[in-house]
Design a protein around this motif. Structure first.
Motif, PDB file in Angstrom:
ATOM      1  N   GLY A  18       0.764  -1.204   0.048  1.00  0.00           N
ATOM      2  CA  GLY A  18      -0.157  -0.045   0.064  1.00  0.00           C
ATOM      3  C   GLY A  18       0.874   1.112  -0.098  1.00  0.00           C
ATOM      4  O   GLY A  18       0.356   2.332  -0.353  1.00  0.00           O
ATOM      5  N   ASN A  19       1.896   1.231   0.358  1.00  0.00           N
ATOM      6  CA  ASN A  19       2.868   2.528   0.785  1.00  0.00           C
ATOM      7  C   ASN A  19       3.714   2.320  -0.729  1.00  0.00           C
ATOM      8  O   ASN A  19       4.786   1.457  -1.021  1.00  0.00           O
ATOM      9  CB  ASN A  19       4.023   2.401   1.668  1.00  0.00           C
ATOM     10  CG  ASN A  19       4.694   3.459   1.849  1.00  0.00           C
ATOM     11  OD1 ASN A  19       5.363   4.199   0.926  1.00  0.00           O
ATOM     12  ND2 ASN A  19       4.935   4.036   3.164  1.00  0.00           N
ATOM     13  N   ARG A  20       3.625   3.258  -1.517  1.00  0.00           N
ATOM     14  CA  ARG A  20       4.111   3.109  -3.123  1.00  0.00           C
ATOM     15  C   ARG A  20       5.688   3.171  -2.895  1.00  0.00           C
ATOM     16  O   ARG A  20       6.602   2.567  -3.370  1.00  0.00           O
ATOM     17  CB  ARG A  20       3.545   4.318  -3.956  1.00  0.00           C
ATOM     18  CG  ARG A  20       4.104   4.154  -5.354  1.00  0.00           C
ATOM     19  CD  ARG A  20       3.931   2.822  -6.113  1.00  0.00           C
ATOM     20  NE  ARG A  20       4.278   2.579  -7.431  1.00  0.00           N
ATOM     21  CZ  ARG A  20       3.608   3.075  -8.628  1.00  0.00           C
ATOM     22  NH1 ARG A  20       2.358   3.393  -8.280  1.00  0.00           N
ATOM     23  NH2 ARG A  20       3.838   3.113  -9.780  1.00  0.00           N
ATOM     24  N   GLU A  21       6.033   4.461  -2.138  1.00  0.00           N
ATOM     25  CA  GLU A  21       7.627   4.476  -1.788  1.00  0.00           C
ATOM     26  C   GLU A  21       8.296   3.380  -1.339  1.00  0.00           C
ATOM     27  O   GLU A  21       9.259   2.828  -1.935  1.00  0.00           O
ATOM     28  CB  GLU A  21       7.761   5.758  -1.149  1.00  0.00           C
ATOM     29  CG  GLU A  21       9.128   6.117  -0.997  1.00  0.00           C
ATOM     30  CD  GLU A  21       9.449   7.501  -0.066  1.00  0.00           C
ATOM     31  OE1 GLU A  21      10.685   7.795  -0.032  1.00  0.00           O
ATOM     32  OE2 GLU A  21       8.405   8.027   0.396  1.00  0.00           O
ATOM     33  N   PHE A  22       7.737   2.659  -0.151  1.00  0.00           N
ATOM     34  CA  PHE A  22       8.601   1.652   0.325  1.00  0.00           C
ATOM     35  C   PHE A  22       8.585   0.539  -0.816  1.00  0.00           C
ATOM     36  O   PHE A  22       9.603  -0.250  -0.910  1.00  0.00           O
ATOM     37  CB  PHE A  22       7.529   1.011   1.765  1.00  0.00           C
ATOM     38  CG  PHE A  22       7.919  -0.191   2.177  1.00  0.00           C
ATOM     39  CD1 PHE A  22       9.262  -0.049   2.683  1.00  0.00           C
ATOM     40  CD2 PHE A  22       6.958  -1.002   2.477  1.00  0.00           C
ATOM     41  CE1 PHE A  22       9.667  -1.493   3.405  1.00  0.00           C
ATOM     42  CE2 PHE A  22       7.313  -2.326   3.234  1.00  0.00           C
ATOM     43  CZ  PHE A  22       8.832  -2.281   3.518  1.00  0.00           C
ATOM     44  N   LEU A  23       7.342   0.069  -1.467  1.00  0.00           N
ATOM     45  CA  LEU A  23       7.249  -0.860  -2.281  1.00  0.00           C
ATOM     46  C   LEU A  23       8.403  -0.660  -3.528  1.00  0.00           C
ATOM     47  O   LEU A  23       8.837  -1.608  -4.017  1.00  0.00           O
ATOM     48  CB  LEU A  23       5.659  -0.884  -2.926  1.00  0.00           C
ATOM     49  CG  LEU A  23       5.477  -2.132  -4.169  1.00  0.00           C
ATOM     50  CD1 LEU A  23       5.956  -3.397  -3.603  1.00  0.00           C
ATOM     51  CD2 LEU A  23       4.163  -1.935  -4.370  1.00  0.00           C
ATOM     52  N   GLU A  24       8.640   0.317  -3.917  1.00  0.00           N
ATOM     53  CA  GLU A  24       9.216   0.850  -5.052  1.00  0.00           C
ATOM     54  C   GLU A  24      10.795   0.620  -4.732  1.00  0.00           C
ATOM     55  O   GLU A  24      11.517   0.214  -5.429  1.00  0.00           O
ATOM     56  CB  GLU A  24       8.984   2.073  -5.734  1.00  0.00           C
ATOM     57  CG  GLU A  24       7.681   2.153  -6.364  1.00  0.00           C
ATOM     58  CD  GLU A  24       7.718   3.541  -7.268  1.00  0.00           C
ATOM     59  OE1 GLU A  24       8.286   4.349  -6.726  1.00  0.00           O
ATOM     60  OE2 GLU A  24       6.657   3.867  -7.862  1.00  0.00           O
ATOM     61  N   GLU A  25      10.953   0.682  -3.472  1.00  0.00           N
ATOM     62  CA  GLU A  25      12.368   0.578  -3.061  1.00  0.00           C
ATOM     63  C   GLU A  25      12.760  -1.145  -3.139  1.00  0.00           C
ATOM     64  O   GLU A  25      13.830  -1.284  -3.474  1.00  0.00           O
ATOM     65  CB  GLU A  25      12.519   0.947  -1.462  1.00  0.00           C
ATOM     66  CG  GLU A  25      12.600   2.443  -1.259  1.00  0.00           C
ATOM     67  CD  GLU A  25      12.513   2.886   0.234  1.00  0.00           C
ATOM     68  OE1 GLU A  25      12.643   1.937   0.936  1.00  0.00           O
ATOM     69  OE2 GLU A  25      12.589   4.110   0.402  1.00  0.00           O
ATOM     70  N   TRP A  26      11.808  -1.766  -2.647  1.00  0.00           N
ATOM     71  CA  TRP A  26      11.706  -3.134  -2.635  1.00  0.00           C
ATOM     72  C   TRP A  26      11.919  -3.618  -4.058  1.00  0.00           C
ATOM     73  O   TRP A  26      12.784  -4.563  -4.445  1.00  0.00           O
ATOM     74  CB  TRP A  26      10.932  -3.984  -2.038  1.00  0.00           C
ATOM     75  CG  TRP A  26      11.291  -4.193  -0.495  1.00  0.00           C
ATOM     76  CD1 TRP A  26      11.180  -3.231   0.530  1.00  0.00           C
ATOM     77  CD2 TRP A  26      12.088  -5.033  -0.003  1.00  0.00           C
ATOM     78  NE1 TRP A  26      11.557  -3.800   1.765  1.00  0.00           N
ATOM     79  CE2 TRP A  26      12.213  -4.926   1.428  1.00  0.00           C
ATOM     80  CE3 TRP A  26      12.840  -6.090  -0.483  1.00  0.00           C
ATOM     81  CZ2 TRP A  26      13.109  -5.912   2.292  1.00  0.00           C
ATOM     82  CZ3 TRP A  26      13.697  -6.967   0.402  1.00  0.00           C
ATOM     83  CH2 TRP A  26      13.771  -6.707   1.689  1.00  0.00           C
ATOM     84  N   LEU A  27      11.160  -3.087  -4.960  1.00  0.00           N
ATOM     85  CA  LEU A  27      11.093  -3.692  -6.537  1.00  0.00           C
ATOM     86  C   LEU A  27      12.519  -3.202  -7.075  1.00  0.00           C
ATOM     87  O   LEU A  27      12.916  -4.291  -7.942  1.00  0.00           O
ATOM     88  CB  LEU A  27       9.825  -2.835  -7.340  1.00  0.00           C
ATOM     89  CG  LEU A  27       8.722  -3.488  -6.929  1.00  0.00           C
ATOM     90  CD1 LEU A  27       7.475  -2.301  -7.440  1.00  0.00           C
ATOM     91  CD2 LEU A  27       8.308  -4.823  -7.408  1.00  0.00           C
ATOM     92  N   GLU A  28      12.953  -2.354  -6.818  1.00  0.00           N
ATOM     93  CA  GLU A  28      14.432  -1.906  -7.034  1.00  0.00           C
ATOM     94  C   GLU A  28      15.754  -2.731  -6.658  1.00  0.00           C
ATOM     95  O   GLU A  28      16.536  -3.149  -7.263  1.00  0.00           O
ATOM     96  CB  GLU A  28      14.829  -0.432  -6.909  1.00  0.00           C
ATOM     97  CG  GLU A  28      16.027   0.051  -7.590  1.00  0.00           C
ATOM     98  CD  GLU A  28      16.314   1.709  -7.285  1.00  0.00           C
ATOM     99  OE1 GLU A  28      17.496   2.018  -7.522  1.00  0.00           O
ATOM    100  OE2 GLU A  28      15.253   2.416  -6.995  1.00  0.00           O
ATOM    101  N   ARG A  29      15.273  -3.160  -5.346  1.00  0.00           N
ATOM    102  CA  ARG A  29      16.271  -3.901  -4.527  1.00  0.00           C
ATOM    103  C   ARG A  29      16.293  -5.537  -5.294  1.00  0.00           C
ATOM    104  O   ARG A  29      17.219  -5.954  -5.223  1.00  0.00           O
ATOM    105  CB  ARG A  29      15.988  -3.954  -3.097  1.00  0.00           C
ATOM    106  CG  ARG A  29      17.071  -4.601  -2.327  1.00  0.00           C
ATOM    107  CD  ARG A  29      16.600  -4.505  -0.871  1.00  0.00           C
ATOM    108  NE  ARG A  29      16.217  -3.232  -0.261  1.00  0.00           N
ATOM    109  CZ  ARG A  29      15.881  -2.972   0.842  1.00  0.00           C
ATOM    110  NH1 ARG A  29      15.582  -3.789   1.821  1.00  0.00           N
ATOM    111  NH2 ARG A  29      15.655  -1.710   1.186  1.00  0.00           N
ATOM    112  N   GLY A  30      15.078  -5.701  -5.192  1.00  0.00           N
ATOM    113  CA  GLY A  30      15.019  -7.292  -5.800  1.00  0.00           C
ATOM    114  C   GLY A  30      14.703  -8.024  -4.617  1.00  0.00           C
ATOM    115  O   GLY A  30      14.880  -7.725  -3.397  1.00  0.00           O
TER     116      GLY A  30
END
Length: 570
Positions: free
Chosen positions: A293-305
């Protein structure tokens, strides 16, 4: 001369290898004298098992295990008890389990008055001004009328009268609604009863403030509207978080749980889990879903893998697309039978689900989406299908999941297997919910599409089982009982609800072990008793595969083995 030297070296190597092989064959611990259910189709049962450190080195009969017993081997005689692979909680909320033991536990309350009494007791020992929080109430399980009701819920008056100086917020058992007293609503900027009506601080898309005939809040906040209250509750301290973590770990061990699929964790919990692992306190296999639900937190993980580890893995994303049936938040295709004109709540835009589905595929993440109502399931399956068709090269082994899949349109049942989507269902919800769920859905929708375990299994898709703790107690035996009987925990009705959808005992055991392991991409490491897999076991005092069904609820966990270590013993 060289030939002789080479021969001597070869002979030495053979002797050394033979000695090493002989050394490896001696187990550190052997379990014998019991009944072992392996969840391995090639060897369904066994009499003994041997482990070397944290790995299984032998599964077979009692005669064969003797070769693995050396002078330093610990031999544990099971004395006829039953040993299975370690059980895996396929959908729960780990920190919620711990905090349920720290805050007010309302899961066994039978009336609104009983809740009021417990809050009153908490008020007497809590400094004025401090928040009182709890969880577990469910209005459909009350045996006494609370008096006046609005939309099936009581009003806050009795609660507010006994707690004028303490803000109170009590989460529904489902976690999808909450009850606030007047002081909590005042802090949130909502008017207490009897004062001039104020406008909502902000519009809550996907949520609802239940109001009386005069427009005043009754105290019940549904879905996203809970945020109007919860944002004012102080964050838990690091010390309290650690205490909740340790309580949850102990509860898992007592109940034979060696693996846990944590359905939605934020950055604070991620940090805590990583710290606990560094300190050697992560004593179960945690499969944590990143809260989407937190877009910023999610995008950090998507970038990290993805981060994949035998003890702590982050490779999945959790979204939530509707509410719960009990609070009438589940998103339905047709109106609620007991609330005309109401269809539940879409708590997340479907366009966002489609977008995250594509991003998950592109970045190697599994997507796990909460959907309870038939429309929510239909809409999520549509978005999954569109994303999978757009990225066919990423779709071979995606193992996307739908969490709960509780109420399905009949036409959507075969789509799970066709799309390779896994249903993560909680059998215990039938025992708790079915007696009143028929009021929400009506007989036809219940029979054609609710709790459709056997229909899904026969379509060719495995089911991941669990309790949704703290919505339900962590006890896997109650869940196993519900899976194979489709009865309430008091044994009714005779024959079970919609008996054609019962699981067999083999299916139920698999749903808690091998199928749950498959749901986290870990079936090659755990989920069955096979050589080379990790030594995660659960030992019961009775043979759960053969005893009369009434005895299942009397069965106890007497030992839990995690990573080769005995972490619980009765």
């Amino acid at each position: 001369m060289k030939t002789r030297l080479h021969a001597l070296l070869a002979l030495s190597a053979i002797l050394l290898l033979s000695a090493c092989s002989e050394y490896r064959e001696k187990a550190t611990r052997v379990f014998t004298g019991g009944v072992l259910y392996t969840v391995n189709d090639n060897q369904p049962t066994a009499e003994a098992i041997a482990i070397d450190g944290n790995k299984i080195v032998y599964v077979g009969d009692q005669d064969g295990v003797q070769a693995f017993i050396g002078p330093d081997t610990e031999v544990i005689n099971l004395q006829g008890k039953t040993l299975t692979p370690g059980w895996i909680e396929g959908h729960g909320h780990f920190m919620g389990l711990g905090y349920n033991e720290l805050n007010l536990d309302l899961s066994d309350t039978k009336s609104f008055q009983e809740i009021v009494d417990r809050v009153k007791a908490a008020v007497e020992k809590t400094p004025a001004g401090e928040w009182i929080t709890g969880r577990g109430w469910h209005q459909s399980k009350w045996t006494e009328s609370p008096g006046k009701e609005i939309a099936g819920f009581p009003l806050h008056h009795a609660l507010s009268e006994i707690s004028p100086n303490h803000p109170v917020f009590l989460y529904h058992a489902s976690g999808h609604a909450g009850f606030a007293n007047a002081r909590a609503m005042e802090i949130a900027g909502l008017n207490p009863l009897g004062k001039e009506q104020l406008s909502d601080p902000e519009h809550q898309e996907g949520g609802e403030i239940i109001r009386d005939e005069n427009g005043n809040p009754t105290g019940v906040f549904n879905e996203t509207a809970m945020g109007l209250i919860t944002r004012h509750i102080p964050a838990n301290s690091p010390e309290k978080d650690r205490q909740a973590f340790e309580l949850a770990m102990a509860a898992c061990h007592r109940n034979g749980i060696t693996g846990f699929h944590d359905a939605g964790v934020g950055s604070k919990t991620v940090d805590l889990y990583q710290q606990m692992k560094r300190e050697g306190k992560m004593e179960l296999r945690m499969y944590a879903m990143i809260a989407g639900g937190n877009r910023e937190f999610l995008e950090e993980w998507l970038e990290r893998g993805p981060v994949i580890d035998s003890l702590l893995t982050f490779r999945s994303i959790k979204l939530s697309c509707d509410g719960a049936l009990g609070s009438r938040g589940a998103w339905l295709l047709e109106e609620y039978s007991d609330r005309p004109g109401h269809f539940g709540h879409e708590t997340m835009p479907m366009e966002y689900v489609y977008e995250i589905s594509k991003m998950a595929l592109q970045n190697g993440f599994q997507l796990c989406t909460h959907a309870i109502g038939d429309r929510a399931n239909n809409e999520v399956l549509d978005r999954y299908q569109a994303a999978l068709e757009e990225y066919p090269d990423k779709s071979e082994d995606h193992r996307f999941r739908i969490e709960h899949a509780q109420h399905l349109h009949p036409e959507d049942i075969p789509r799970f297997a066709a799309l390779g989507v896994l249903p993560a269902m909680q059998a215990i919800h039938l025992s708790s919910d079915r007696p009143w769920a028929i009021e929400r859905l009506g007989e036809q929708r219940i029979k054609e599409g609710a709790y459709m375990w056997q229909a899904l299994l026969q379509s060719g898709v495995p089911i991941i089982n669990g309790t949704d703790v703290p919505v339900e107690p962590i006890n896997p035996l109650a869940n196993f009982y519900a899976s194979v009987t489709r009865k309430t925990l008091d044994g009714s009705p005779e024959g079970g609800y919609e008996a054609d959808q019962k699981m067999t005992r083999e299916q139920a055991l698999r749903s808690y072990t091998m199928d749950a392991a498959y749901g986290s991409f870990e079936e090659s490491m755990k989920g069955s008793l096979e050589i080379g897999k990790v030594a995660d076991f659960t030992v019961f005092d009775r043979n759960i595969m053969e005893i009369p069904e009434a005895e299942l609820l009397q069965t106890q966990v007497i030992m839990t083995v995690m990573d080769g270590a005995i972490v619980y013993q009765q």
